[in-house]
Every structure is written in C-alpha cells, then in structure tokens.
Motif scaffolding. Structure first.
Motif, PDB file in Angstrom:
ATOM      1  N   ARG A   1       0.841  -1.206   0.000  1.00  0.00           N
ATOM      2  CA  ARG A   1       0.000   0.000   0.000  1.00  0.00           C
ATOM      3  C   ARG A   1       0.877   1.258   0.000  1.00  0.00           C
ATOM      4  O   ARG A   1       0.570   2.248  -0.682  1.00  0.00           O
ATOM      5  CB  ARG A   1      -0.914  -0.028   1.238  1.00  0.00           C
ATOM      6  CG  ARG A   1      -2.126   0.877   1.121  1.00  0.00           C
ATOM      7  CD  ARG A   1      -3.033   0.754   2.329  1.00  0.00           C
ATOM      8  NE  ARG A   1      -4.235   1.546   2.137  1.00  0.00           N
ATOM      9  CZ  ARG A   1      -5.101   1.851   3.091  1.00  0.00           C
ATOM     10  NH1 ARG A   1      -4.917   1.404   4.330  1.00  0.00           N
ATOM     11  NH2 ARG A   1      -6.160   2.592   2.828  1.00  0.00           N
TER      12      ARG A   1
ATOM     13  N   ALA B   1       1.363   3.993  -3.243  1.00  0.00           N
ATOM     14  CA  ALA B   1       0.756   5.305  -2.965  1.00  0.00           C
ATOM     15  C   ALA B   1       1.272   6.353  -3.955  1.00  0.00           C
ATOM     16  O   ALA B   1       2.403   6.276  -4.432  1.00  0.00           O
ATOM     17  CB  ALA B   1       1.063   5.733  -1.535  1.00  0.00           C
ATOM     18  N   GLN B   2       0.425   7.345  -4.228  1.00  0.00           N
ATOM     19  CA  GLN B   2       0.734   8.303  -5.302  1.00  0.00           C
ATOM     20  C   GLN B   2       2.028   9.090  -5.071  1.00  0.00           C
ATOM     21  O   GLN B   2       2.726   9.441  -6.027  1.00  0.00           O
ATOM     22  CB  GLN B   2      -0.440   9.268  -5.503  1.00  0.00           C
ATOM     23  CG  GLN B   2      -0.782  10.106  -4.266  1.00  0.00           C
ATOM     24  CD  GLN B   2      -2.164  10.726  -4.299  1.00  0.00           C
ATOM     25  OE1 GLN B   2      -3.031  10.286  -5.044  1.00  0.00           O
ATOM     26  NE2 GLN B   2      -2.372  11.749  -3.482  1.00  0.00           N
TER      27      GLN B   2
ATOM     28  N   GLU C   1       1.217  -6.527  -7.341  1.00  0.00           N
ATOM     29  CA  GLU C   1       0.509  -6.491  -8.638  1.00  0.00           C
ATOM     30  C   GLU C   1       1.199  -7.415  -9.651  1.00  0.00           C
ATOM     31  O   GLU C   1       1.415  -7.050 -10.807  1.00  0.00           O
ATOM     32  CB  GLU C   1       0.418  -5.050  -9.162  1.00  0.00           C
ATOM     33  CG  GLU C   1      -0.443  -4.154  -8.282  1.00  0.00           C
ATOM     34  CD  GLU C   1      -0.698  -2.767  -8.862  1.00  0.00           C
ATOM     35  OE1 GLU C   1       0.118  -2.301  -9.689  1.00  0.00           O
ATOM     36  OE2 GLU C   1      -1.705  -2.160  -8.482  1.00  0.00           O
TER      37      GLU C   1
ATOM     38  N   SER D   1      -9.334   5.053   4.400  1.00  0.00           N
ATOM     39  CA  SER D   1      -9.646   4.930   2.970  1.00  0.00           C
ATOM     40  C   SER D   1      -8.355   5.205   2.200  1.00  0.00           C
ATOM     41  O   SER D   1      -7.399   5.771   2.759  1.00  0.00           O
ATOM     42  CB  SER D   1     -10.704   5.958   2.568  1.00  0.00           C
ATOM     43  OG  SER D   1     -10.149   7.267   2.653  1.00  0.00           O
ATOM     44  N   ASP D   2      -8.314   4.841   0.923  1.00  0.00           N
ATOM     45  CA  ASP D   2      -7.105   5.100   0.125  1.00  0.00           C
ATOM     46  C   ASP D   2      -6.780   6.593   0.094  1.00  0.00           C
ATOM     47  O   ASP D   2      -5.619   6.984   0.164  1.00  0.00           O
ATOM     48  CB  ASP D   2      -7.263   4.545  -1.293  1.00  0.00           C
ATOM     49  CG  ASP D   2      -7.105   3.022  -1.313  1.00  0.00           C
ATOM     50  OD1 ASP D   2      -6.628   2.460  -0.302  1.00  0.00           O
ATOM     51  OD2 ASP D   2      -7.477   2.398  -2.321  1.00  0.00           O
ATOM     52  N   ALA D   3      -7.818   7.423   0.005  1.00  0.00           N
ATOM     53  CA  ALA D   3      -7.600   8.876  -0.037  1.00  0.00           C
ATOM     54  C   ALA D   3      -6.980   9.363   1.280  1.00  0.00           C
ATOM     55  O   ALA D   3      -6.019  10.151   1.272  1.00  0.00           O
ATOM     56  CB  ALA D   3      -8.911   9.606  -0.306  1.00  0.00           C
ATOM     57  N   GLU D   4      -7.499   8.871   2.404  1.00  0.00           N
ATOM     58  CA  GLU D   4      -6.962   9.264   3.716  1.00  0.00           C
ATOM     59  C   GLU D   4      -5.527   8.763   3.886  1.00  0.00           C
ATOM     60  O   GLU D   4      -4.647   9.482   4.366  1.00  0.00           O
ATOM     61  CB  GLU D   4      -7.826   8.686   4.842  1.00  0.00           C
ATOM     62  CG  GLU D   4      -9.197   9.319   4.975  1.00  0.00           C
ATOM     63  CD  GLU D   4     -10.123   8.515   5.890  1.00  0.00           C
ATOM     64  OE1 GLU D   4     -11.031   9.141   6.463  1.00  0.00           O
ATOM     65  OE2 GLU D   4      -9.959   7.287   6.031  1.00  0.00           O
ATOM     66  N   PHE D   5      -5.306   7.516   3.483  1.00  0.00           N
ATOM     67  CA  PHE D   5      -3.984   6.903   3.596  1.00  0.00           C
ATOM     68  C   PHE D   5      -2.965   7.684   2.757  1.00  0.00           C
ATOM     69  O   PHE D   5      -1.883   8.032   3.230  1.00  0.00           O
ATOM     70  CB  PHE D   5      -4.049   5.440   3.125  1.00  0.00           C
ATOM     71  CG  PHE D   5      -2.746   4.689   3.238  1.00  0.00           C
ATOM     72  CD1 PHE D   5      -2.419   3.990   4.390  1.00  0.00           C
ATOM     73  CD2 PHE D   5      -1.848   4.660   2.165  1.00  0.00           C
ATOM     74  CE1 PHE D   5      -1.220   3.291   4.493  1.00  0.00           C
ATOM     75  CE2 PHE D   5      -0.651   3.964   2.257  1.00  0.00           C
ATOM     76  CZ  PHE D   5      -0.341   3.274   3.427  1.00  0.00           C
ATOM     77  N   ASN D   6      -3.325   7.965   1.501  1.00  0.00           N
ATOM     78  CA  ASN D   6      -2.413   8.691   0.604  1.00  0.00           C
ATOM     79  C   ASN D   6      -2.116  10.094   1.126  1.00  0.00           C
ATOM     80  O   ASN D   6      -0.980  10.575   1.030  1.00  0.00           O
ATOM     81  CB  ASN D   6      -3.001   8.770  -0.805  1.00  0.00           C
ATOM     82  CG  ASN D   6      -2.918   7.438  -1.538  1.00  0.00           C
ATOM     83  OD1 ASN D   6      -2.145   6.562  -1.153  1.00  0.00           O
ATOM     84  ND2 ASN D   6      -3.707   7.272  -2.578  1.00  0.00           N
TER      85      ASN D   6
END
Length: 296
Positions: A58, A62-63, A85, A276-281
């Motif tokens: 994760r 991340a971005q 992946e 969430s992915d947004a919070e994590f990122n």
C-alpha cells in the motif's frame, strides 16, 4: 537488468530520502500494531508477514511514493522475494516508481558486550547477495547498535561493519553500513565522536572506485558527519530516525545539510489499516513531504 550507473547517480546526487521498509520478525508486530493491526488479527508468522506485506504494498503503490521525493527503499528479504501487482518488488520499485531498491541483510543483534551489540553471524550471505544482484537490488543494509561511548566496543562494531561491507562490495553491490547510536545513550555525543573517527580510519583503507553509504543516528552536534559525507569513498550519508517522532527527526535532520533521511517508523507515523485510500495517501504524502523537505 537494472541500470546500475543510473541508480548510482540517483543515490549520489538525487534530491529526496530513502524509505526504510525493512522491519523484520522482531519488529513486525510493533509496526503492525501502530498501523492498527493487532496480534489478535492474525494467527502465526505467515499471516503476520502477509499483513505486513499488504501494508508495504500500500505504501509503495501510494501516489507520492515515487522518485520525485523517495530516491531509495530498503526491503526485508521476504519482500524482495514477493510480488506487488504480480511484479517482483525490486522491478516495480525501479521500473515503475523510479526508486532504487536495497536489501536488509543482517540477522539481528548479539547480546551487548563492551557497550555495543554486534551483528549476529550471517550464514548463506554469499548466496543471498547473488540472489539480490539477480533480482536487480542495488545495495544492502546492515545494522548494529552502540549503547555507550566504549572505545573497544565502537572499534569492534566499525571493524565488523567494514568486514561485511567488503563481502557486499565483492558481490557487486553497494553496502549501507549502519552502526546506530542509541538515542537514549547517556554518552551519545562522546560515542558519536569516537564513531566518526573510527569510520574515517576505515574509509581510508578502501580502494579507489569503491562506493559505500553510511546510515547514522542524527548527531547531537550538527554537521559532525560532514567530513564523512565528503569522503571520496562515500556515496551518501543517510540518517535513521531512531525512535524520534517524524517532527523531531525531521527538525534535527534539517540541521545536518550533508545527511538525508532513511526513516522507518517516522515514515509510517499516523497510518492506519482502516483509512480509505484517499486518507492513507494524504497521511503518507504529508509524512513524505516533511521528510523530503528535511532532506534537501
């Protein structure tokens, strides 16, 4: 095959820091617990390591985890042998994120003697280094710990670090030597003076054309390791967070202009499995940015 010369250039002069993603057996439960995964959430080592791999994947995907701010990443042996992946982790790091992959090679610490903890023996090291080279790993990391300003202990620890480094160099990889000074050591500043002098002595014995990196505790006296950073055999001096908070480690690091970060716990501070992915990122991105700014 990975482009060693491009990786070397990035490690020598790239702006950014090295992410330490190499927690091993002993430190994994604590790292998972800080991430919101408790021992009751998994059963046995296999499930524990699967949970840890999911956390690392994760982070890597991340971005903000790209060479724009993260120039290298240190992996645990199991991570090197895993996929993310469906791609081998070292390949994905370098080819898709632009991040130089390193491998943690030490097997943990001996009991304390002469104020230090040497590395345990590393059976099978030659085979591991050959495997790492084949997987596109650029370098390695080896950690031992200094708990007090003991001249004999520090001499022993540096000698051992350089012995292992020579084996790594012989395998065509770049070693990161990590003789960590315990941040709670009562004689931390004195230990750092002894360590700096001892490392310089050993660096002078390395032949031309050989590269090493150093991973050191942020010194009490800012700039103490500048001479090491400028030594022709040293590719880069990186700092460990050593138990400081992200803010404290970043603030101390910013006073040492010839060191960049190689943080572990400070990188993952505040991350939670339930985000969430947004919070994590966003949380990881804020940590990455803080550590990046302290490193440049």
């Amino acid at each position: 095959m990975a482009d060693h010369s491009k990786m070397r250039e990035q490690m020598k002069s790239g702006a950014g820091f090295i992410a330490a993603l190499d927690q091993s057996g002993g430190s994994t439960p604590k790292a998972l617990s800080l991430y919101g995964v408790e021992p009751s959430d998994y059963s046995g080592d296999e499930e524990m390591f699967r949970a840890m791999h999911a956390m690392r994947a994760r982070i890597i995907l991340a971005q903000d985890f790209t060479s724009a701010k993260v120039i290298g990443a240190i992996l645990f042996e199991r991570t090197m042998n895993e996929t993310i992946e469906d791609k081998p982790v070292a390949d994905l790091l370098w080819n898709e994120r632009g991040v130089v992959p390193f491998l943690k090679i030490d097997k943990g610490l001996e009991a304390e003697a002469d104020g230090v903890q040497l590395m345990k023996p590393m059976p099978g090291l030659d085979a591991l280094l050959a495997q790492a080279k084949g997987k596109g790993i650029f370098g390695t990391k080896e950690r031992s710990v200094i708990n007090e300003a003991n001249e004999k202990g520090i001499a022993d620890i540096v000698a051992q670090q350089f012995d292992v480094a020579r084996t790594v160099i012989g395998a065509g990889l770049v070693p990161i030597l990590e003789p960590e000074v315990n941040i709670h050591a009562k004689t931390k500043a004195e230990a750092e003076d002894l360590l700096e002098a001892e490392i310089r002595k050993h660096l002078d014995t390395l032949p031309e054309g050989v590269d090493v990196m150093l991973k050191l505790t942020i010194p009490d006296v800012p700039g103490l390791y500048d001479r090491l950073a400028k030594h022709p055999r040293v590719l880069r001096v990186v700092a460990l967070s050593g138990g400081y908070s992200t803010d404290e480690a970043s603030e101390k690091l910013a006073r040492n202009k010839h060191m960049i970060a190689s943080f572990s716990r400070a990188l993952t501070e505040g991350l939670n499995v339930k985000m969430s992915d947004a919070e994590f990122n966003a949380a990881l991105g804020a940590n990455i940015d803080k550590i990046y700014r302290a490193s440049i």
